[in-house]
Design an enzyme around this catalytic site. Structure first.
Site, PDB file in Angstrom:
ATOM      1  N   GLU A  53       0.675  -1.381   0.094  1.00  0.00           N
ATOM      2  CA  GLU A  53       0.278  -0.011   0.309  1.00  0.00           C
ATOM      3  C   GLU A  53       1.219   0.903   0.269  1.00  0.00           C
ATOM      4  O   GLU A  53       1.786   1.426   0.609  1.00  0.00           O
ATOM      5  CB  GLU A  53      -1.305  -0.001   0.524  1.00  0.00           C
ATOM      6  CG  GLU A  53      -1.613   0.957   1.303  1.00  0.00           C
ATOM      7  CD  GLU A  53      -2.953   0.804   2.512  1.00  0.00           C
ATOM      8  OE1 GLU A  53      -3.963   0.167   1.781  1.00  0.00           O
ATOM      9  OE2 GLU A  53      -3.362   1.497   2.888  1.00  0.00           O
ATOM     10  N   LYS A  55       0.960   4.486   1.093  1.00  0.00           N
ATOM     11  CA  LYS A  55       0.516   4.923   2.787  1.00  0.00           C
ATOM     12  C   LYS A  55       0.926   6.382   3.106  1.00  0.00           C
ATOM     13  O   LYS A  55       1.449   6.078   3.770  1.00  0.00           O
ATOM     14  CB  LYS A  55      -0.113   3.988   3.222  1.00  0.00           C
ATOM     15  CG  LYS A  55      -1.092   4.300   4.479  1.00  0.00           C
ATOM     16  CD  LYS A  55      -1.609   3.514   5.113  1.00  0.00           C
ATOM     17  CE  LYS A  55      -2.121   3.585   6.005  1.00  0.00           C
ATOM     18  NZ  LYS A  55      -2.735   2.152   7.587  1.00  0.00           N
ATOM     19  N   LYS A 114      -7.645   3.066  -3.374  1.00  0.00           N
ATOM     20  CA  LYS A 114      -8.199   2.141  -0.936  1.00  0.00           C
ATOM     21  C   LYS A 114      -9.118   3.995  -1.214  1.00  0.00           C
ATOM     22  O   LYS A 114      -7.873   5.264  -1.272  1.00  0.00           O
ATOM     23  CB  LYS A 114      -7.278   2.441  -0.765  1.00  0.00           C
ATOM     24  CG  LYS A 114      -7.453   1.916   0.357  1.00  0.00           C
ATOM     25  CD  LYS A 114      -7.771   0.554   0.826  1.00  0.00           C
ATOM     26  CE  LYS A 114      -7.726  -0.015   1.984  1.00  0.00           C
ATOM     27  NZ  LYS A 114      -6.700   0.903   3.386  1.00  0.00           N
ATOM     28  N   GLU A 158     -14.892  -5.120   2.556  1.00  0.00           N
ATOM     29  CA  GLU A 158     -13.688  -4.760   3.500  1.00  0.00           C
ATOM     30  C   GLU A 158     -14.671  -5.381   3.961  1.00  0.00           C
ATOM     31  O   GLU A 158     -15.992  -4.582   4.192  1.00  0.00           O
ATOM     32  CB  GLU A 158     -13.505  -3.836   3.331  1.00  0.00           C
ATOM     33  CG  GLU A 158     -12.776  -4.188   5.025  1.00  0.00           C
ATOM     34  CD  GLU A 158     -11.927  -2.431   5.431  1.00  0.00           C
ATOM     35  OE1 GLU A 158     -11.130  -2.058   4.668  1.00  0.00           O
ATOM     36  OE2 GLU A 158     -12.141  -1.817   5.839  1.00  0.00           O
ATOM     37  N   ASN A 179     -10.829  -6.967   7.669  1.00  0.00           N
ATOM     38  CA  ASN A 179      -9.751  -5.676   8.277  1.00  0.00           C
ATOM     39  C   ASN A 179      -9.721  -6.027   9.692  1.00  0.00           C
ATOM     40  O   ASN A 179     -10.632  -6.175  10.451  1.00  0.00           O
ATOM     41  CB  ASN A 179     -10.578  -4.652   7.943  1.00  0.00           C
ATOM     42  CG  ASN A 179      -8.943  -3.278   8.593  1.00  0.00           C
ATOM     43  OD1 ASN A 179      -8.492  -3.535   8.753  1.00  0.00           O
ATOM     44  ND2 ASN A 179     -10.158  -1.746   7.947  1.00  0.00           N
ATOM     45  N   GLU A 209      -6.000  -8.025   5.689  1.00  0.00           N
ATOM     46  CA  GLU A 209      -5.724  -6.311   5.482  1.00  0.00           C
ATOM     47  C   GLU A 209      -5.250  -5.762   7.547  1.00  0.00           C
ATOM     48  O   GLU A 209      -5.930  -5.822   8.354  1.00  0.00           O
ATOM     49  CB  GLU A 209      -7.063  -5.912   6.122  1.00  0.00           C
ATOM     50  CG  GLU A 209      -7.618  -5.567   4.583  1.00  0.00           C
ATOM     51  CD  GLU A 209      -8.571  -4.617   4.077  1.00  0.00           C
ATOM     52  OE1 GLU A 209      -9.594  -5.468   3.024  1.00  0.00           O
ATOM     53  OE2 GLU A 209      -9.097  -4.178   4.463  1.00  0.00           O
ATOM     54  N   SER A 210      -4.883  -5.258   7.066  1.00  0.00           N
ATOM     55  CA  SER A 210      -3.947  -4.460   8.617  1.00  0.00           C
ATOM     56  C   SER A 210      -3.652  -4.866   9.553  1.00  0.00           C
ATOM     57  O   SER A 210      -3.502  -5.849  10.182  1.00  0.00           O
ATOM     58  CB  SER A 210      -5.358  -3.662   9.304  1.00  0.00           C
ATOM     59  OG  SER A 210      -6.358  -2.505   8.101  1.00  0.00           O
TER      60      SER A 210
HETATM   61  O1  LIG Z   1      -4.481   2.863   8.825  1.00  0.00           O
HETATM   62  C1  LIG Z   1      -5.580   4.258   9.168  1.00  0.00           C
HETATM   63  O2  LIG Z   1      -4.977   4.617  10.303  1.00  0.00           O
HETATM   64  C2  LIG Z   1      -6.632   4.143   9.392  1.00  0.00           C
HETATM   65  C3  LIG Z   1      -7.359   4.924  10.293  1.00  0.00           C
HETATM   66  C4  LIG Z   1      -9.436   4.624   9.915  1.00  0.00           C
HETATM   67  C5  LIG Z   1      -9.515   4.236   8.913  1.00  0.00           C
HETATM   68  C6  LIG Z   1      -7.681   3.141   8.332  1.00  0.00           C
HETATM   69  C7  LIG Z   1      -7.105   3.134   7.873  1.00  0.00           C
HETATM   70  N1  LIG Z   1      -7.056   2.116   7.433  1.00  0.00           N
HETATM   71  C8  LIG Z   1      -6.980   2.053   5.945  1.00  0.00           C
HETATM   72  C9  LIG Z   1      -6.911   0.325   6.229  1.00  0.00           C
HETATM   73  O3  LIG Z   1      -7.251  -0.369   5.444  1.00  0.00           O
HETATM   74  C10 LIG Z   1      -4.890   0.242   5.971  1.00  0.00           C
HETATM   75  O4  LIG Z   1      -4.293   1.257   5.379  1.00  0.00           O
HETATM   76  C11 LIG Z   1      -4.591  -1.049   5.609  1.00  0.00           C
HETATM   77  O5  LIG Z   1      -5.197  -2.237   5.220  1.00  0.00           O
HETATM   78  C12 LIG Z   1      -3.209  -1.313   5.548  1.00  0.00           C
HETATM   79  O6  LIG Z   1      -2.776  -1.242   6.744  1.00  0.00           O
HETATM   80  P1  LIG Z   1      -1.680  -0.964   8.135  1.00  0.00           P
HETATM   81  O7  LIG Z   1      -0.929  -2.514   6.945  1.00  0.00           O
HETATM   82  O8  LIG Z   1      -1.681  -1.582   9.373  1.00  0.00           O
HETATM   83  O9  LIG Z   1      -0.661   0.517   7.563  1.00  0.00           O
END
Ligand SMILES: O=C(O)c1ccccc1NCC(=O)[C@H](O)[C@H](O)COP(=O)(O)O
Length: 250
Positions: A53, A55, A114, A158, A179, A209-210
């Site tokens: 991502e 980001k 995204k 999601e 997520n 995810e995340s």
């Molecule tokens: O990433 C955030 O801080 C966030 C805050 C509020 C709503 C959504 C958020 N993230 C969206 C996502 O789904 C993530 O960017 C994506 O899954 C990647 O997650 P990560 O590897 O933990 O950065």
């Protein structure tokens, strides 16, 4: 939209700006690069299928990464990413539709848009291969899944709970992202994927995810049934090529 549960103030703010953002003027028609094919190719080549991502920032990270997103994207692909995710949300994640357009032009892997899309006309802002639809926030999920497919997008729906998973399947989702981040509290818990994935039908492509930040996390998500992993923060922190390579070879 499911408003029966509380939502973190940062997410309320994201949704307020999403409601106000304009849609496109003309209906798009996209020739999407196949995400299932990209996942299968990674598997064949012995790579973990990672959606890396782009980001630049987020409500849960400090500072903003100012590097050229196109350069970051190229490095992610060089590190073995099967697909990319590009934030187009401008106010809380530092993204833009123009960034997505430039990245998609520069790479040949599928690219996920995204964002926090709430209405059909918001699909028409920029071309992408996949679009994220968040079950919790979309009023007519089946309608938006259909509208996305009609334009040629592959919707990635999601979910965070078993109930949302059932809703996503009912709405016609073929690609589902589970997520690990609870958008109510913004807390991350990898148990979420394990708890929800167990209910998913065999023929659905599952994305974890995340919160994935180590090789151990990758293996844990794969053992729980993840076909692909969406990783942002841990890839953006440092050398993105090296980081992506670490995850795709975990
Ligand atoms: O990433 C955030 O801080 C966030 C805050 C509020 C709503 C959504 C958020 N993230 C969206 C996502 O789904 C993530 O960017 C994506 O899954 C990647 O997650 P990560 O590897 O933990 O950065």
């Amino acid at each position: 939209m499911n408003t029966s549960e509380s939502i973190a103030p940062a997410v309320e703010s994201i949704l307020d700006s999403a409601r106000e953002r304009d849609g496109g003027d003309e209906r798009l028609s996209v020739e999407a690069r196949s995400f299932p094919d990209a996942v299968a190719e990674a598997e064949r080549e012995g790579r973990v299928a990672v959606i890396a991502e782009v980001k630049p920032t987020s409500p849960t990270t400090e500072g903003i990464r100012e590097d050229d997103p196109v350069e970051l994207a190229r490095e992610m692909v060089a590190g073995g990413a099967a697909a990319l995710s590009v934030l187009t949300e401008p106010e809380h994640f530092g993204g833009s539709p123009e960034t997505l357009r430039r990245v998609r032009e520069a790479v040949d892997v599928p690219v996920l848009r995204k964002d926090f899309l709430l209405r059909e006309d918001q699909l028409d802002v920029v071309e992408a291969d996949l679009v994220l639809l968040i079950a919790r926030f979309v009023d007519d999920l089946a309608g938006l899944v259909e509208a996305a497919k009609e334009r040629g997008f592959q919707p990635l729906v999601e979910v965070h709970t078993r109930e949302e998973l059932a809703e996503a399947i009912e709405a016609g989702a073929d690609v589902v992202g589970i997520n690990n981040r609870d958008l109510g509290k913004l807390e991350v818990d990898l148990d979420t994927f394990e708890r929800v994935a167990i209910e998913a039908p065999e023929d659905v492509l599952l994305v974890a995810e995340s919160g994935i930040g180590s090789g151990e996390n990758v293996r844990r998500m794969r053992e729980a049934g993840a076909d692909a992993l969406l990783i942002g923060t841990a890839i953006m922190d440092g050398d993105v090529r090296e980081n992506t390579n670490d995850f795709t070879t975990a």
